[in-house]
Design a protein around this motif. Structure first.
Motif, PDB file in Angstrom:
ATOM      1  N   GLY A 254       0.769  -1.227   0.000  1.00  0.00           N
ATOM      2  CA  GLY A 254       0.000   0.000   0.000  1.00  0.00           C
ATOM      3  C   GLY A 254       0.802   1.279   0.000  1.00  0.00           C
ATOM      4  O   GLY A 254       0.234   2.379  -0.099  1.00  0.00           O
ATOM      5  N   THR A 255       2.138   1.180   0.100  1.00  0.00           N
ATOM      6  CA  THR A 255       2.982   2.372   0.092  1.00  0.00           C
ATOM      7  C   THR A 255       2.873   3.088  -1.252  1.00  0.00           C
ATOM      8  O   THR A 255       3.107   2.485  -2.302  1.00  0.00           O
ATOM      9  N   ALA A 256       2.509   4.354  -1.226  1.00  0.00           N
ATOM     10  CA  ALA A 256       2.358   5.128  -2.466  1.00  0.00           C
ATOM     11  C   ALA A 256       3.737   5.424  -3.066  1.00  0.00           C
ATOM     12  O   ALA A 256       4.697   5.696  -2.344  1.00  0.00           O
ATOM     13  N   ILE A 257       3.806   5.389  -4.390  1.00  0.00           N
ATOM     14  CA  ILE A 257       5.024   5.648  -5.130  1.00  0.00           C
ATOM     15  C   ILE A 257       4.810   6.861  -6.027  1.00  0.00           C
ATOM     16  O   ILE A 257       3.836   6.930  -6.762  1.00  0.00           O
ATOM     17  N   SER A 258       5.741   7.813  -5.955  1.00  0.00           N
ATOM     18  CA  SER A 258       5.662   9.001  -6.804  1.00  0.00           C
ATOM     19  C   SER A 258       6.855   9.070  -7.734  1.00  0.00           C
ATOM     20  O   SER A 258       7.990   8.737  -7.353  1.00  0.00           O
TER      21      SER A 258
END
Length: 261
Positions: A254-258
């Motif tokens: 669930g860690t968001a990646i930008s």
């Protein structure tokens, strides 16, 4: 000045009357660009245009010094010897006496030049002694390298799998489209002029330090968009399908990646 010895790199010296022409016919960049205070980033590719070995090339008088990945030195040497045939040059591993350094400023000794891949990386060089300066920490350097989107050999580029332009080599000054023939040149030129890249290494970041090398990057709908390569803190390089760059991306946890612009 801060300085860091890059212990994962080794050094070869190419000397002899045919050293320049020999290497010029093998690697992706134009060695005519090398001069005092100016190094060149290049790669040796497979005939299919895929990554084999990367290097930063310096001039030392009439000799060429190659900053290469230390773990692949023996394979790299064998590959060069396959191509050498009767060419009049000597290829010498000088890693026991000469070392690769990254520095925030131009050292007063050694063979140094601005890092040819990205100006924010400061200076890169080869010397037989440690230049004066305070220590630059490896984590700080790795974070900077990743933020700049600069790969580091096979840690980030899968050998014989990634096309050279998929490593962002054009942005990183690692390829010449005007120098003429080299191994893999035809496929590299074709990708540049006739096709659109579908995958590429891109710098990414997250909101926490849960990134892990090899982790899959997923789209909002659960499709695999890419894979993380080297990770340092909240920054990483990702081998990403370009069609998903504008999507909301995350890891399986669930860690968001930008994407870093």
């Amino acid at each position: 000045m801060k300085i860091l010895q890059l212990e994962n790199r080794g050094v070869f010296r190419l000397s002899g009357p045919e050293a320049f022409s020999f290497l010029q016919g093998l690697v992706t960049n134009d060695l005519n660009l090398i001069k005092e205070g100016h190094a060149v980033y290049a790669a040796l590719l497979t005939p299919q245009g895929k990554f084999f070995y990367d290097m930063i090339i310096f001039k030392d008088g009439d000799d060429l010094l190659l900053d290469v990945e230390a773990d692949s030195k023996q394979d790299f040497y064998r590959r060069l010897m396959l191509y050498k045939l009767r060419a009049d040059l000597t290829i010498t591993d000088i890693s026991d006496t000469h070392h690769v350094f990254a520095a925030t400023e131009q050292p007063s000794s050694g063979i140094f030049a601005p890092d040819p891949r990205h100006s924010d990386l400061g200076y890169r060089g080869i010397t037989d002694h440690r230049p004066e300066g305070t220590a630059l920490s490896l984590p700080d350097y790795e974070n900077l390298r990743l933020r700049c989107g600069v790969p580091d050999g096979s840690r980030d580029m899968e050998r014989e799998k990634y096309f050279w332009l998929e490593t962002d080599a054009e942005r990183l000054n690692g390829v010449s489209f005007t120098k003429g023939c080299y191994i893999g040149q035809e496929l590299t030129a074709r990708m540049k002029h006739r096709t659109n890249l579908k995958k590429r290494l891109v710098p990414v970041s997250s909101t926490d330090e849960s990134l892990e090398t090899g982790a899959d990057i997923l789209t909002e709908s659960g499709k695999k968009a890419g894979t993380l390569r080297t990770v340092s803190g909240t920054h990483a390089l990702a081998y990403l399908r370009l069609e998903y760059i504008g999507d909301n991306l995350s890891l399986e946890n669930g860690t968001a990646i930008s994407i870093i612009d």
